[in-house]
Design a protein around this motif. Structure first.
Motif, short mmCIF file in Angstrom:
data_model
loop_
_atom_site.label_atom_id
_atom_site.label_comp_id
_atom_site.label_asym_id
_atom_site.label_seq_id
_atom_site.Cartn_x
_atom_site.Cartn_y
_atom_site.Cartn_z
N PRO A 83 26.17 5.31 8.89
CA PRO A 83 26.74 5.35 10.24
C PRO A 83 25.77 4.76 11.26
O PRO A 83 24.58 4.64 10.98
CB PRO A 83 26.92 6.85 10.49
CG PRO A 83 25.86 7.50 9.67
CD PRO A 83 25.72 6.64 8.44
N GLU A 84 26.32 4.39 12.40
CA GLU A 84 25.46 3.89 13.47
C GLU A 84 24.65 5.05 14.06
O GLU A 84 23.52 4.88 14.48
CB GLU A 84 26.32 3.26 14.58
CG GLU A 84 27.09 2.08 14.06
CD GLU A 84 26.84 0.85 14.90
OE1 GLU A 84 25.78 0.78 15.54
OE2 GLU A 84 27.71 -0.03 14.91
N VAL A 85 25.30 6.22 14.11
CA VAL A 85 24.65 7.40 14.66
C VAL A 85 24.91 8.56 13.71
O VAL A 85 26.02 8.73 13.23
CB VAL A 85 25.21 7.75 16.06
CG1 VAL A 85 24.50 8.97 16.63
CG2 VAL A 85 25.08 6.57 17.01
N LEU A 86 23.88 9.35 13.44
CA LEU A 86 24.06 10.56 12.66
C LEU A 86 23.92 11.76 13.60
O LEU A 86 22.93 11.90 14.31
CB LEU A 86 23.02 10.65 11.54
CG LEU A 86 23.22 11.84 10.59
CD1 LEU A 86 24.44 11.62 9.71
CD2 LEU A 86 21.99 12.08 9.74
N LEU A 87 24.94 12.61 13.61
CA LEU A 87 24.91 13.80 14.44
C LEU A 87 24.57 14.99 13.55
O LEU A 87 25.15 15.15 12.47
CB LEU A 87 26.27 14.03 15.10
CG LEU A 87 26.84 12.84 15.87
CD1 LEU A 87 28.22 13.20 16.42
CD2 LEU A 87 25.92 12.45 17.02
#
Lengths: 359, 297
Positions: free
Chosen positions: A157-161
């Motif tokens: 992913p572009e961002v991992l939350l």
């Protein structure tokens, strides 16, 4: 600058429909590509709601969320190149480890051998090689969380939350996982947005900490500046332990605490302005009677392993000290402090900045 | 050990009950099925279902049971998906509302349905009032299907509801997070995770709807001959207990065979899990995270 920001929140407000409470209030935030950003605050401060809005599970009441400069506010979670690690792992109990991790890749219709290769690689990364055929229920909490992390990052992913991903683990395991998360972060080079109420965790891992309370950002900065230069009493109190005491700023570099004038290094206050004085317990030193800025009665000494936790009653305030040297309860001692270790803060102006009172 | 054994004594009343009212009658039926009226051994009654009248009844029963089960599944899932999203107070009201018909006497409910569906009944009155032509539902397969679905829908819905309401919201969010749209979430997560409930729902609905005869009697107007009706008539009117028993035994065998599909499936999914837990015992395991591990099998 704009293209460097991977996630941007613009005037984001979230009001819950059922009770009308405001979880997040007019929040503006930019997260840079590759950054490890932590939302830190007590429960109910809006950190998880903010994360859920970035993931797409909640929609802002107003304001917009941008990914790479593109407005994704209305995009459902399955259309966002963002993945989440859940607090309770949220593994699929009807699938084995392999199929759990392959879930997202299969939905993307990747060829089977590519999926196999990626799953194998990510399992090695989280130190779970050989667990493919195992059932989720047979794993310990720490192992389940590794699988949950693998299931998210395998999608690149572009961002991992990460929503308090270590909250359900015991202390020792949590420390190990913190180091491991930082290693994984380096390996995959994905932007991490991390939510926690544990200040130690935030200080250890983050590039930048966003301290939140009551839906408002209290302070943002790197761990050192957050710890050393808290901007208000809430941050000071929440990050680490602090003595927070009323004071009057007589003039530059001189503050009156409990009627005693103490030297400090802060400037730029109104003459005789009422202020909050914040002093970290480890900065206070037990001295001989009369040698410090104040004297007091030692009321309590607790051995904490690395230090002694000492309480000293002076006038109407009980000072909290952490010292390598013990003191005798019932004796009178002096307390001294270096001027640069005193933090002076403006009193909160609005109710939003109210100090979180400890009971 | 001793304590366990003593605890097992608690099952005695049930064991006694089932020997008296299940096992012994079963053997009596088996014995009736395998002898003729003179008491000589024969298998002709057990194979009596192959005769054209009986085979036809068998097939109609099977057809109706399958249709009813499918309708119940198709009605139950959307309903459950709606109910699980409700707030607790509304949810309990909805469940109460769905179960309420079961508090009424079964025969009464069927008679009421008969009134509604009959050619000059309430349904056709309403249709006529709205300017539609009347429907001929009474005394058809459709009437029987409506009756069976009406009667057994709660039994399909409740087990499915139980398994689905056990699915954590975060698991569904995880699926969405990983790229699943609403339909994929249902197909890949909700449906497979609710399989245990679906299986017990099918068992509870399929078996009785295959063997029922009262519903066909009342709503079929005696024109629908299910295998249950034929068996009943052999016992009550024809007084041919041997033939009735023979048909019962073959019906029972059929049920057992069709149900093993579900049971076999469960054995297959259970085995690897057990092997793993053996393996797991050898390893020191990090526990203490306070997470309950439910075995969803």
């Amino acid at each position: 600058m704009a293209e460097e920001n991977i996630i941007e929140l613009r005037n984001v407000t979230k009001r819950f429909e059922d009770d009308g409470s405001i979880a997040v209030k007019d929040m503006n935030l930019a997260v840079r590509r590759g950054e490890f950003v932590t939302f830190l605050g007590p429960s109910g401060c809006g950190k998880t709601t903010t994360l859920r809005m970035i993931a797409g599970f909640d929609t802002p009441t107003s304001g917009s969320i941008l990914l790479n400069g593109r407005d994704i506010t209305a995009l459902p979670p399955n259309k966002r190149p963002i993945n989440t690690v859940f607090q309770r792992y949220a593994l699929f109990p009807h699938l084995n480890i392999y199929d759990n991790i392959a879930f997202g890749l299969k939905l993307k219709k990747l060829p089977e051998d590519e999926i196999r290769e990626k799953v194998t690689r990510v399992l090695e990364m989280v130190d779970m090689a050989g667990f493919e055929k195992r059932n989720t229920q047979t794993l310990s909490g720490g192992q389940q969380q590794r699988v949950a992390i693998a299931r998210a990052i395998v999608n690149e992913p572009e961002v991992l939350l990460l929503d308090e991903p270590l909250g359900a683990l015991d202390l020792k395991l949590r420390m190990g996982m913190q180091r491991e998360l930082m290693r994984i972060k380096k390996e995959v080079n994905i932007t991490f947005i991390y939510v926690t109420h544990d200040q130690g965790e935030a200080l250890t891992m983050s590039d930048r900490i966003i301290v939140m309370n009551k839906g408002i950002i209290q302070q943002e900065g790197d761990p050192v500046s957050i710890y050393d230069e808290p901007q208000n009493a809430f941050v000071a109190d929440f990050i680490g332990e602090s003595n927070i005491i009323d004071g009057i700023m007589l003039k530059d570099c001189l503050v009156r605490i409990q009627g005693i004038d103490v030297e400090c290094v802060d400037t730029g206050f109104e003459p005789n302005e009422k202020v909050d004085v914040v002093i970290r317990p480890e900065d206070l030193v037990v001295t001989e009677l009369g040698a410090g800025f104040t004297d007091g009665l030692v009321t309590e000494v607790t051995y904490e392993g690395a230090y002694y936790d000492i309480r000293v009653q002076a006038a109407d305030y009980e000072w909290h000290l952490q010292s390598n040297v013990s003191a005798m309860p019932g004796t009178r001692v002096g307390i001294s402090i270096l001027p640069e270790n005193i933090q002076i803060m403006h009193k909160p102006r609005s109710s939003d900045e109210e100090i979180l009172k400890k009971d | 050990m001793d304590r366990n054994r003593r605890r097992q004594l608690l099952a005695l009343p049930y064991v006694a009950w089932s020997i008296l009212f299940t096992l012994i009658p079963l053997f009596v039926i088996l014995r009736y099925a395998m002898v003729d009226k003179e008491g000589h051994f024969t298998v002709s009654y057990i194979f009596a279902f192959l005769s054209s009248v009986n085979a036809k009844a068998f097939l109609i029963s099977l057809e109706i049971a399958v249709i009813c089960t499918v309708i119940c599944v198709l009605l139950a899932y959307p309903l459950v998906m709606v109910v699980r999203r409700l707030k607790i107070s509304r949810m309990s009201f909805m469940l109460f509302f769905l179960i309420m018909p079961m508090w009424m006497n079964f025969i009464l409910r069927m008679l009421a349905l008969q009134m509604i569906l009959s050619s000059n009944g309430i349904l056709n009155m309403l249709l006529g009032f709205l300017g539609f032509p009347p429907l001929q539902i009474a005394n058809t397969n459709t009437a029987v299907i409506i009756g069976v679905v009406y009667d057994y829908l709660p039994f399909m819905m409740l087990p499915i509801f139980n398994t689905i309401s056990d699915i954590g919201e975060d698991v569904l969010e995880a699926a969405r997070d990983l790229g699943a749209g609403p339909f994929t979430v249902f197909r890949r997560v909700i449906l497979p995770m609710s399989l245990p409930g679906l299986k017990s729902g099918i068992t509870i609905v399929f078996v009785p709807s295959m063997t029922s005869f009262v519903i066909a009697d009342i709503l079929g107007g005696g024109k629908i001959q299910l295998i249950g009706n034929i068996i009943e008539q052999e016992f009550t009117r024809s007084s041919n207990w041997n033939l009735g028993s023979g048909l019962s035994v073959s019906l029972m065998l059929f049920m057992l065979i069709s149900m093993t599909f579900t049971i076999k499936d469960e054995i297959l999914t259970k085995r690897p899990a057990e092997e793993i837990s053996e393996e797991e015992k050898a390893e020191p395991r990090v526990v203490g995270d306070g997470v309950s591990r439910r075995t969803v099998l």
